[in-house]
Every structure is written in C-alpha cells, then in structure tokens.
Scaffold this motif. Structure first.
Motif, PDB file in Angstrom:
ATOM      1  N   GLY A   1     -22.423 107.197 -15.221  1.00  0.00           N
ATOM      2  CA  GLY A   1     -21.267 108.032 -15.535  1.00  0.00           C
ATOM      3  C   GLY A   1     -20.104 107.765 -14.588  1.00  0.00           C
ATOM      4  O   GLY A   1     -20.176 106.918 -13.696  1.00  0.00           O
ATOM      5  N   ARG A   2     -19.033 108.530 -14.802  1.00  0.00           N
ATOM      6  CA  ARG A   2     -17.822 108.463 -13.990  1.00  0.00           C
ATOM      7  C   ARG A   2     -17.488 109.863 -13.508  1.00  0.00           C
ATOM      8  O   ARG A   2     -18.004 110.850 -14.038  1.00  0.00           O
ATOM      9  CB  ARG A   2     -16.648 107.921 -14.817  1.00  0.00           C
TER      10      ARG A   2
ATOM     11  N   GLY B   1     -29.020 103.778 -28.597  1.00  0.00           N
ATOM     12  CA  GLY B   1     -29.068 104.922 -29.516  1.00  0.00           C
ATOM     13  C   GLY B   1     -29.689 106.155 -28.914  1.00  0.00           C
ATOM     14  O   GLY B   1     -29.633 107.230 -29.516  1.00  0.00           O
ATOM     15  N   SER B   2     -30.286 106.029 -27.726  1.00  0.00           N
ATOM     16  CA  SER B   2     -30.948 107.170 -27.096  1.00  0.00           C
ATOM     17  C   SER B   2     -30.147 107.789 -25.961  1.00  0.00           C
ATOM     18  O   SER B   2     -30.644 108.656 -25.256  1.00  0.00           O
ATOM     19  CB  SER B   2     -32.319 106.722 -26.554  1.00  0.00           C
ATOM     20  N   VAL B   3     -28.928 107.331 -25.773  1.00  0.00           N
ATOM     21  CA  VAL B   3     -28.086 107.869 -24.696  1.00  0.00           C
ATOM     22  C   VAL B   3     -27.701 109.310 -24.998  1.00  0.00           C
ATOM     23  O   VAL B   3     -27.272 109.635 -26.115  1.00  0.00           O
ATOM     24  CB  VAL B   3     -26.819 107.016 -24.523  1.00  0.00           C
ATOM     25  N   GLN B   4     -27.867 110.177 -24.025  1.00  0.00           N
ATOM     26  CA  GLN B   4     -27.462 111.576 -24.144  1.00  0.00           C
ATOM     27  C   GLN B   4     -26.538 111.932 -22.977  1.00  0.00           C
ATOM     28  O   GLN B   4     -26.493 111.226 -21.978  1.00  0.00           O
ATOM     29  CB  GLN B   4     -28.693 112.484 -24.159  1.00  0.00           C
ATOM     30  N   LYS B   5     -25.833 113.042 -23.109  1.00  0.00           N
ATOM     31  CA  LYS B   5     -24.827 113.419 -22.118  1.00  0.00           C
ATOM     32  C   LYS B   5     -25.018 114.849 -21.662  1.00  0.00           C
ATOM     33  O   LYS B   5     -25.269 115.753 -22.463  1.00  0.00           O
ATOM     34  CB  LYS B   5     -23.418 113.261 -22.705  1.00  0.00           C
ATOM     35  N   VAL B   6     -24.877 115.045 -20.351  1.00  0.00           N
ATOM     36  CA  VAL B   6     -24.813 116.383 -19.763  1.00  0.00           C
ATOM     37  C   VAL B   6     -23.383 116.589 -19.270  1.00  0.00           C
ATOM     38  O   VAL B   6     -22.962 115.946 -18.298  1.00  0.00           O
ATOM     39  CB  VAL B   6     -25.793 116.544 -18.583  1.00  0.00           C
ATOM     40  N   PRO B   7     -22.592 117.450 -19.919  1.00  0.00           N
ATOM     41  CA  PRO B   7     -21.199 117.656 -19.459  1.00  0.00           C
ATOM     42  C   PRO B   7     -21.176 118.283 -18.072  1.00  0.00           C
ATOM     43  O   PRO B   7     -22.008 119.124 -17.743  1.00  0.00           O
ATOM     44  CB  PRO B   7     -20.617 118.611 -20.513  1.00  0.00           C
ATOM     45  N   TYR B   8     -20.217 117.840 -17.248  1.00  0.00           N
ATOM     46  CA  TYR B   8     -20.011 118.512 -15.974  1.00  0.00           C
ATOM     47  C   TYR B   8     -19.476 119.910 -16.245  1.00  0.00           C
ATOM     48  O   TYR B   8     -18.683 120.129 -17.155  1.00  0.00           O
ATOM     49  CB  TYR B   8     -19.003 117.750 -15.108  1.00  0.00           C
TER      50      TYR B   8
ATOM     51  N   VAL C   1     -16.664 104.249 -20.868  1.00  0.00           N
ATOM     52  CA  VAL C   1     -17.553 105.405 -20.768  1.00  0.00           C
ATOM     53  C   VAL C   1     -16.675 106.632 -20.535  1.00  0.00           C
ATOM     54  O   VAL C   1     -15.871 106.653 -19.609  1.00  0.00           O
ATOM     55  CB  VAL C   1     -18.560 105.233 -19.621  1.00  0.00           C
ATOM     56  N   GLU C   2     -16.809 107.628 -21.384  1.00  0.00           N
ATOM     57  CA  GLU C   2     -15.972 108.817 -21.262  1.00  0.00           C
ATOM     58  C   GLU C   2     -16.256 109.530 -19.940  1.00  0.00           C
ATOM     59  O   GLU C   2     -17.405 109.630 -19.494  1.00  0.00           O
ATOM     60  CB  GLU C   2     -16.234 109.779 -22.422  1.00  0.00           C
ATOM     61  N   ALA C   3     -15.191 110.020 -19.298  1.00  0.00           N
ATOM     62  CA  ALA C   3     -15.354 110.783 -18.063  1.00  0.00           C
ATOM     63  C   ALA C   3     -15.771 112.218 -18.400  1.00  0.00           C
ATOM     64  O   ALA C   3     -15.692 112.654 -19.541  1.00  0.00           O
ATOM     65  CB  ALA C   3     -14.042 110.782 -17.284  1.00  0.00           C
ATOM     66  N   GLY C   4     -16.217 112.928 -17.377  1.00  0.00           N
ATOM     67  CA  GLY C   4     -16.489 114.349 -17.559  1.00  0.00           C
ATOM     68  C   GLY C   4     -17.940 114.702 -17.785  1.00  0.00           C
ATOM     69  O   GLY C   4     -18.250 115.829 -18.166  1.00  0.00           O
ATOM     70  N   GLY C   5     -18.852 113.764 -17.552  1.00  0.00           N
ATOM     71  CA  GLY C   5     -20.245 114.099 -17.737  1.00  0.00           C
ATOM     72  C   GLY C   5     -21.171 113.004 -17.263  1.00  0.00           C
ATOM     73  O   GLY C   5     -20.743 111.883 -16.973  1.00  0.00           O
ATOM     74  N   LEU C   6     -22.450 113.335 -17.158  1.00  0.00           N
ATOM     75  CA  LEU C   6     -23.475 112.377 -16.785  1.00  0.00           C
ATOM     76  C   LEU C   6     -24.243 111.961 -18.034  1.00  0.00           C
ATOM     77  O   LEU C   6     -24.655 112.795 -18.840  1.00  0.00           O
ATOM     78  CB  LEU C   6     -24.417 112.998 -15.757  1.00  0.00           C
ATOM     79  N   TYR C   7     -24.427 110.657 -18.194  1.00  0.00           N
ATOM     80  CA  TYR C   7     -25.170 110.112 -19.326  1.00  0.00           C
ATOM     81  C   TYR C   7     -26.562 109.705 -18.847  1.00  0.00           C
ATOM     82  O   TYR C   7     -26.732 109.271 -17.703  1.00  0.00           O
ATOM     83  CB  TYR C   7     -24.446 108.897 -19.905  1.00  0.00           C
TER      84      TYR C   7
ATOM     85  N   ALA D   1     -17.808 105.625 -10.160  1.00  0.00           N
ATOM     86  CA  ALA D   1     -18.603 105.267 -11.327  1.00  0.00           C
ATOM     87  C   ALA D   1     -19.938 104.810 -10.764  1.00  0.00           C
ATOM     88  O   ALA D   1     -19.992 104.209  -9.687  1.00  0.00           O
ATOM     89  CB  ALA D   1     -17.941 104.164 -12.141  1.00  0.00           C
ATOM     90  N   PHE D   2     -21.032 105.093 -11.474  1.00  0.00           N
ATOM     91  CA  PHE D   2     -22.339 104.757 -10.908  1.00  0.00           C
ATOM     92  C   PHE D   2     -23.355 104.477 -12.016  1.00  0.00           C
ATOM     93  O   PHE D   2     -23.201 104.897 -13.167  1.00  0.00           O
ATOM     94  CB  PHE D   2     -22.855 105.906 -10.027  1.00  0.00           C
ATOM     95  N   VAL D   3     -24.404 103.750 -11.632  1.00  0.00           N
ATOM     96  CA  VAL D   3     -25.607 103.567 -12.454  1.00  0.00           C
ATOM     97  C   VAL D   3     -26.793 103.798 -11.526  1.00  0.00           C
ATOM     98  O   VAL D   3     -26.839 103.229 -10.420  1.00  0.00           O
ATOM     99  CB  VAL D   3     -25.680 102.157 -13.070  1.00  0.00           C
ATOM    100  N   PHE D   4     -27.734 104.638 -11.945  1.00  0.00           N
ATOM    101  CA  PHE D   4     -28.897 104.975 -11.119  1.00  0.00           C
ATOM    102  C   PHE D   4     -30.146 104.887 -11.973  1.00  0.00           C
ATOM    103  O   PHE D   4     -30.257 105.560 -13.003  1.00  0.00           O
ATOM    104  CB  PHE D   4     -28.741 106.388 -10.551  1.00  0.00           C
ATOM    105  N   TYR D   5     -31.073 104.037 -11.535  1.00  0.00           N
ATOM    106  CA  TYR D   5     -32.319 103.861 -12.284  1.00  0.00           C
ATOM    107  C   TYR D   5     -33.484 104.401 -11.482  1.00  0.00           C
ATOM    108  O   TYR D   5     -33.726 103.982 -10.345  1.00  0.00           O
ATOM    109  CB  TYR D   5     -32.537 102.384 -12.611  1.00  0.00           C
TER     110      TYR D   5
END
Length: 536
Positions: free
Chosen positions: A126-127, A186-193, A165-171, A112-116
C-alpha cells in the motif's frame, strides 16, 4: 520496488503453499549511518520492501536512525502477535490485515511498501493516505500480481497495463487460501485507513481530518498578516520542515557542498518554503534553488538570451533577490537550468516511460519540467550581479523541497475561483476536497517516479500530516480570501488587499517581509510549449 541506485538485494522464494515470490529493491539511503539493503529480512522471517520516510511512529517516537529497520520492527510486532494467537480461530486473514493497517496508520511520513509474511501466507502492500510515494500494480496473466515503484517501457496494446495503487488503505492477499494461491490478483482485498478527526490525535489512525470546514454565508473579517490562521500555518510549516531537514545526508561541514535544494519557480509556494527552510536548516549550509527554463523555437528565434525571458526565470530571479535581501547570511545558489528544444526531444521517451501510466499532454509538460529540474545541472550564481562569475554545476543535494499541495489545500487554482463564482462556499469546499483526495492518483506518484530517476527524493512540507489536518479542518475563510468584505480605511499594513487565492500563504509571505512574492500571480508548472509538438 524502486529504481533508485545505491544498495541492491534480491529475494526469491517458493513456499509450501505453492506460491512463488520474487522481490528486488534499490535503495537511495537517506536515513541512518549505513545503507540497509532491500528487500529487508525481518526477525520473524518476513520480507519488507520500503520506499518512504517514517518521521514518527505512534506520534511519539521520532525515527532518527534508519527507518527501514524501525518499520520492520513495527510490522514484525504484528506478525508475532498473530503467532501468539494461532490457537484463536477467530483471527482470520481479515483480522490480521486490520491489525497491520492499524500499525501502518501509526507512521507519520510518506511511504509505499510491500511486506510478505510467509509464516501466515500473507502479502501486504500500500501507500500512505495521500499517496506521496509511487506504487504501481498489474497482472501479467494467469492471476500473477506484479508490484513496482516504476513501470518502465510498455509494449503498444499491452493487455495488462500498470495502474496506480490507490492511496488511503492497506491491500492484502491471503496466499494460504486456495483462491489466493491460484489467482493472486483476483484475491486482493483492501482495508481502508480510518481517519482521526483531530490533528492532535495520537492514536493508531492516520491523522487526517475529513473536511470539517463549514461554508460561511457571510465572512466578517479579512485575512491579514497578523491573523491567527497565518501564525498557526507558520508554526505548522516550521515543524513540517524540521522533520524533513533533520539529518539531511551529505557533507558535514563544507560550505561548498549543498545537501538541500528547492524546486524553485520563484512562485509563492516554493519561495515561502525556502524562506522557512532558512530558519530550520544550519546557517553555514548552502541552499540551491533549481530553476528550469525551456527554449521554445517558435518564440525565441530572435533572442540571444531567450531563457531569461521565460516567466519562471523572471520570477525566479526576482524571488532569489528577495531571499538574499531578507536572509543575507545564507548562501543561496541560483541554478539556471536551460533546456534547448533539441534536448527536450532527446529525453522525451525517457520521461514518457517514467511518468507512465499517466499519459496526457499536461502530464508530459509537468513531468518534463520536473525531470530537468531534478537533474539539477545548470549555470550557477550566488549573487544578483549580472557581471559576477558564473559556472556550470550539478547540485549535490539528494533532498529536494517541493511546494506541491499548497494549491490544493488553500485554493490556488483557477478552478477554485470558478467553483466559488458558480456555487459559492459549498462549491469551493467540494472542489478543495476533491483536489486533496486525488493528489496521489493525479500528481504524487508521477512526480516521485520522475524525480527519483536522478537518485534524489522530493519532500513535500505542505503535505505533512499536521498541515493537511489543519487545512482540512479550518474554515475556508482561514485559507482563502473569497467572499471577504470590502477593505476599510482602518486596514493596517496592506496584506489584507492581497489576492484571494491562497491568501493565508500570501499573508505569511508578507509577514516574512517578502511582499513581492506575496503579490505573485499563480502560473502553471510545465514546459512553455504545446507538448504535442514533440509528439509528432
């Protein structure tokens, strides 16, 4: 980002775009010679919080040193790429997120990670594709976004609860945009793996195959210990264990010290892992077997040694004896963790806080068993002799092997039997797919939070990318024994007569000369009493 004590660092920032960031990290430090403090500042000025194990990157680069640095370098490469393309107006925040998702998909291992990235005003989190490490999120009102490995105590009726946080993608959040700055949540978006179809794929996608297993109307052969599927699974599990047992931290040469332990009920999954760990782990090192038993005051009042009557203790003792018989050169220490009912009561609230946002009685039962097992304090014995010296000890192991995932991959639950009886192979495959897809939401985050409370890390060999890919792609008759033809007189060694649930794993245990383990019935993990009794 996590509750693990070792090395701590705090980051606070306020950027020109109006966004305000604050990060705090605690590090268990299981990789490399020195602890790398987190949050970790990268060469491009970005900040990384990392909770995971990068066994490989891009399928070809084993990570033996500290993986936080390796992951930071990987992500910094994407930041540098965006800098070199700043004149290209087509490189939107969505394009940047796609590049970052492809980079994260190169990592083999749980995380699991957070990158700024302040230079581009981008926040990523994401996870891994299964969700093997915990990551929670919530809004604190006014669009503020909070991310954490653990939630801690919550007030009753809180309007902004934590969720997994749902697995399977990068937020990602584009903090440079007006909307991202004013309303982060409200601005969080997801890129599915994106998933590769072959376990041998070495590209930039997570190597998990969507279930290619085809339901067969007629199974013509029976699984047995010499079946090719059994051999394939053994090879994959050995490889998985080697990844997880290389450079396990701890004492370099003292036999009295143990760097590795197994969460050990004595059941099929954990005992097979212990047996294969013996092959992959230095022979002079002790392996601790953590076996927990609970006092049930409604049943055990009349017995002086009630813990030894618990089903997991009975199977644990039997499987310990079988491991000692099969692998006599190894020092196996059985740690009998006996939990009085009063102690269960005393720790209940702490367990509830750790497993949150999970809140069912089943969650509490499983979490309670894992909590005390991971604490690792009990009566130790290295022999099956009842008269041999025993002593109270706490395992020194920071790495705990868990058999989680075997039931979901190989059909070990009662619901798999029910699905097959009702709908045949299509129903069974549907249930297996569902179980794997919800592992991160139902099990893994909760287990990670509970176990890491004791500054230990659970590792899941059955949830290795290659093992999962093989299991998802294999036809169902390579994993289970449902629908097999009747045994004939020509069937050789008796392994073909084993129970159909997780039959490939049972046959592997048989092949490894652990026939009692191969025949062991499945039992649920958890405290042996209704958890509602301690909720009153």
């Amino acid at each position: 980002m996590s509750s693990r004590p070792k090395s701590r660092r705090k980051y606070d920032g306020f950027d020109s775009d109006g966004s305000d960031e604050s990060m705090t990290g605690d590090v268990l430090a299981l990789r490399g010679d020195t602890a790398v403090k987190q949050p970790f500042g990268t060469a491009t000025g970005a900040t990384l919080c990392w909770n995971g194990e990068a066994w490989e990157i891009a399928g070809e680069r084993p990570v033996f040193d500290n993986d936080t640095v390796a992951v930071a370098q990987l992500l910094d490469g994407i930041v540098s790429l965006t800098h070199s393309n700043q004149g290209n107006k087509t490189l939107t925040s969505a394009n940047q997120a796609e590049l970052m998702a492809e980079a994260m998909a190169q990592i083999t291992g749980p995380y699991a990670f957070v990158f700024y990235d302040p230079s581009n005003g981008m926040l990523y989190f994401g996870r891994d594709f299964l969700g093997r490490r915990s990551l929670l999120w919530r809004t604190a009102g006014d669009g503020e976004l909070l991310l954490s490995s653990v939630a801690g105590p919550m007030s009753p009726g809180d309007e902004h609860p934590w969720t997994e946080v749902e697995a399977g993608g990068l937020y990602y959040v584009d903090l440079a945009s007006p909307y991202g700055c004013d309303d982060v949540y409200g601005s969080v978006q997801k890129v599915p793996y994106r998933f590769a179809e072959l376990a041998t794929h070495k590209g930039t996608h997570v190597r998990r195959s969507r279930t290619a297993a085809m339901a067969r109307a007629h199974v013509k052969t029976r699984l047995h210990s010499a079946s090719s599927a059994v051999n394939q699974l053994e090879v994959l599990l050995r490889s998985s264990l080697r990844r997880r047992l290389e450079n396990v931290p701890g004492s370099k040469d003292a036999v009295v010290d143990s760097n590795l332990a197994v969460l050990f009920s004595g059941g099929l999954d954990c005992t097979v892992l212990a047996r294969l760990a013996h092959v992959c782990y230095p022979k002079h090192k002790r392996i601790d077997l953590l076996n927990v038993a609970f006092e049930n005051p409604r049943i055990h009042k009349a017995y002086s040694d009630a813990y030894e009557l618990c089903p997991d203790r009975i199977t644990g003792r039997a499987s310990h004896a079988e491991l000692m018989r099969v692998c006599p050169e190894r020092s196996w220490t059985f740690i009998a963790i006996n939990i009085p009912y009063t102690e269960t009561l005393a720790h209940r609230q702490r367990i509830v806080d750790l497993m949150y946002p999970h809140d069912t009685e089943m969650d509490l039962s499983i979490a309670t068993a894992l909590y005390f097992a991971a604490r690792g304090t009990g009566v130790a014995s290295s022999t099956v002799d009842d008269h041999a010296p025993q002593f109270i000890t706490t395992t020194n192991a920071k790495v705990l092997l868990s058999g989680l995932g075997a039931d979901e991959l190989f059909g070990g639950y009662q619901r798999h039997i029910t699905a097959f009886n009702r709908k045949g192979f299509p129903g069974l495959l549907e249930e297996l797919d569902l179980d794997v897809s919800r592992l991160g939401k139902r099990n893994l985050g909760r287990d990670d939070r509970v176990i890491s409370n004791w500054a230990r890390e659970a590792r899941f060999p059955f949830l290795d990318e290659d093992v999962v890919a093989w299991a998802m792609a294999a036809s169902v008759d390579k994993k289970c024994g449902f629908g097999e033809p009747k045994a004939s007189a020509d069937d050789a060694d008796g392994s073909d007569l084993l129970e159909p649930e997780k039959k490939v794993l049972r046959c592997l245990a048989w092949k490894l000369d652990m026939k009692l383990v191969a025949k062991e019935k499945k039992r649920a993990v958890g405290a042996p009493f209704d958890m509602r009794e301690i909720s009153r």
